[in-house]
Design a protein around this motif. Structure first.
Motif, short mmCIF file in Angstrom:
data_model
loop_
_atom_site.label_atom_id
_atom_site.label_comp_id
_atom_site.label_asym_id
_atom_site.label_seq_id
_atom_site.Cartn_x
_atom_site.Cartn_y
_atom_site.Cartn_z
N ARG A 127 44.50 33.66 34.40
CA ARG A 127 44.34 35.04 33.95
C ARG A 127 43.12 35.25 33.05
NH1 ARG A 127 47.01 35.50 37.75
NH2 ARG A 127 49.11 36.30 37.89
N ILE A 180 38.26 33.29 37.95
CA ILE A 180 39.33 34.29 37.88
C ILE A 180 38.88 35.59 38.54
CG2 ILE A 180 40.65 35.74 36.28
CD1 ILE A 180 40.61 33.21 34.38
N HIS A 181 37.67 36.05 38.22
CA HIS A 181 37.17 37.30 38.81
C HIS A 181 36.94 37.16 40.31
CE1 HIS A 181 37.12 39.23 35.00
NE2 HIS A 181 36.24 38.38 34.48
N THR A 183 38.64 35.15 42.30
CA THR A 183 39.97 35.09 42.89
C THR A 183 40.60 36.48 42.92
OG1 THR A 183 40.20 32.85 42.05
CG2 THR A 183 42.20 33.93 42.78
N GLU A 184 40.43 37.26 41.86
CA GLU A 184 40.99 38.62 41.81
C GLU A 184 40.35 39.48 42.91
OE1 GLU A 184 40.30 40.02 37.84
OE2 GLU A 184 42.12 39.08 37.09
N ARG A 187 41.96 38.93 46.29
CA ARG A 187 43.36 39.35 46.47
C ARG A 187 43.46 40.71 47.04
NH1 ARG A 187 46.23 38.02 40.86
NH2 ARG A 187 44.65 36.63 40.25
#
Length: 187
Positions: A127, A180-181, A183-184, A187
């Motif tokens: 996160r 993280i960015h 992967t986001e 999604r």
């Protein structure tokens, strides 16, 4: 009339004698007290682990974790409930401080801890990564700790790491946040 010097010579007094029975009693009492306090702390640790028993098993490293982006050797200082730096998580071995070898890949963060349970944080569960100064029982200078926030079950967890080379922390925080960015976005 007798002189005072003669009186002093006439009435010798012996030095006070140590009361060994009383001294040994105090030492034994102190040892019992210290053992009792240690036992209470151990019971508190076990109780906290029981309360956190709903925490799922930690994920293990996949067979092919991917190509390493970064590696770090240092110390694992523990995990807490995210945003509450004093609420230590002890279930599943997350409360055990140890040496650590971190490896960041495209699939996630591999945490290898000699003498404690290893775990893997999939990229989809990461996160945030930030530099901080403290986590449950460990306070350092500003930016002296790499804190990684990750989701596990229905909990958000902060895990604290300190590299053997503190200059690595910024690169790690940047690389983790970039992953993280990315992967986001997927999604």
């Amino acid at each position: 009339m007798t002189s005072p010097l003669i009186l002093l010579a006439e009435a010798p007094q012996s030095a006070p004698v140590t009361d060994w029975a009383a001294r040994l009693g105090w030492v034994a009492g102190l040892l019992v007290f210290v053992a009792f306090v240690y036992w209470l702390m151990r019971q508190g640790w076990k109780w906290r682990g029981t309360l956190q028993g709903d925490l799922p098993e930690l994920p293990s490293t996949p067979d092919d974790p991917g190509e390493p982006r970064l590696r770090l050797s240092g110390r694992y200082h523990g995990s807490t409930t995210a945003g509450q730096w004093l609420d230590r998580i002890v279930a599943r071995g997350l409360g055990i401080r140890s040496r650590v070898e971190l490896t960041l890949t495209d699939q996630g963060l591999d945490v290898v801890r000699p003498g404690a349970a290893d775990f893997f944080v999939p990229a989809a569960q990461l996160r945030e990564a930030r530099l901080d100064k403290g986590i449950a029982g460990k306070v350092l200078t500003e930016g002296g700790l790499l804190v990684v926030t990750w989701a596990h079950g229905d909990k958000l967890i902060d895990s604290g790491f300190r590299s053997d080379r503190a200059a690595d922390h910024t690169a790690w925080a940047d690389a983790l946040n970039q992953l993280i960015h990315t992967t986001e976005g997927a999604r």
